[in-house]
Enzyme design. Sequence first.
Site, PDB file in Angstrom:
ATOM      1  N   ILE A  93      10.654  -0.769   6.219  1.00 42.69           N
ATOM      2  CA  ILE A  93       8.844  -0.394   5.492  1.00 42.69           C
ATOM      3  C   ILE A  93       8.220   0.442   7.034  1.00 42.69           C
ATOM      4  O   ILE A  93       7.583   0.462   7.174  1.00 42.69           O
ATOM      5  CB  ILE A  93       7.579  -1.844   5.339  1.00 42.69           C
ATOM      6  N   GLY A 312      10.706  -5.221  -1.690  1.00 46.56           N
ATOM      7  CA  GLY A 312      10.028  -5.920  -1.238  1.00 46.56           C
ATOM      8  C   GLY A 312       8.667  -5.478   0.105  1.00 46.56           C
ATOM      9  O   GLY A 312       9.154  -3.893   0.100  1.00 46.56           O
ATOM     10  N   GLU A 313       8.317  -5.469   0.551  1.00 47.56           N
ATOM     11  CA  GLU A 313       8.025  -5.669   2.187  1.00 47.56           C
ATOM     12  C   GLU A 313       7.053  -4.295   2.211  1.00 47.56           C
ATOM     13  O   GLU A 313       6.122  -4.254   2.925  1.00 47.56           O
ATOM     14  CB  GLU A 313       8.866  -4.659   3.219  1.00 47.56           C
ATOM     15  N   GLY A 314       6.659  -4.159   0.652  1.00 45.09           N
ATOM     16  CA  GLY A 314       5.543  -2.762   0.714  1.00 45.09           C
ATOM     17  C   GLY A 314       6.182  -1.486   0.466  1.00 45.09           C
ATOM     18  O   GLY A 314       5.101  -0.049   0.505  1.00 45.09           O
TER      19      GLY A 314
END
Length: 348
Positions: A93, A312-314
């Site tokens: 990210i 994930g993580e954005g």
Amino acid sequence: MATFNITPINKDITAALQHKIDNKTKPLGALGLLENIALQIGCIQQTLTPVLRQPNIVVFAGDHGIAKEGVSPFPQEVTYQMVFNFLQGGAGINVFTRQNGMQIRVVDAGVNFDFNQHPGLIHAKVGMGTKSYLHEPAMTQVQCAEAMEKGAAIVREIHQEGCNVIGFGEMGISNTSAAAIIMSLLGDIPLEQCIGRGTGLDDEGLTKKKAILAEAIARHKPIDKTPINVLSTFGGFEIAMMCGAMLQAAASGMIILVDGFISTAALLTASKINEHILDYCIFTHQSNERGHHLMLSHLKAVPLLHLGMRLGEGTGAAVAYPIILSAVTFLNEMASFESAGVSNKVEA
């Protein structure tokens, strides 16, 4: 419990926006989903000339008691270790937000670790991780409300700084388990179809995960399927905080960039609290985590990207952001047939 006043989007400007889009120097519909995004953002901002300001990704981190039951191949300690990686700028990210000129905020929502003060870390810890919902509720409803309110407060501050487009990410070992149960109960989807390999379970590990999660649901029957009860019984502090953050973002009229499986589970919960939130959401990608496509279908969502991502993580939101920016830019800068002196289609 905080209440969120989310205004349904006024569609009166739709015809004017569509006329502007259709009169750009291109065949009708030739920019595909970019045209849909431009129309949506124009409606959200109630203008023919929308602007994306100070894009942010907020990453919420929290630990899950269920991790101790063997539903993930990674130990719980990875959560706090990854928070340090975020703070040092070394995670996926960080790379994508730097590339695309986005600001990243990292939030300790409930990691089982005591962090020292750090300028890049927002301290919002509700508890040292949740309880194991195999044996008891993950959190109390008071803790759930506290997490949601803290998420909302973080977004209010970011909005006051001038941001109008925001994405949300997460970090928390075993949070795909929590998201799968939330998806199953709130989406009325069979649990078996909601459970994936998470951080990389093999076949034996996946079978064990399915058995543990089925046992966990049975432990709490009969289940009150109100969103707050499901979230407090099976969720994580980071999921609850993200849910409150999303509701506040919509209440503030911000564009919400929806990431992958866990983020969408938070949104699913938020949408059961106030369905108008969905008008403010752009679904950035379809995760490769099993079940995400079913959750997107339940929400009637069309994701922008299918890249096989499941980090994930954005990260999906950050990777998709330039596409969203392209939608706004063509609307504002592309010539019209009239301004360019280009002949439009001849009507029969």
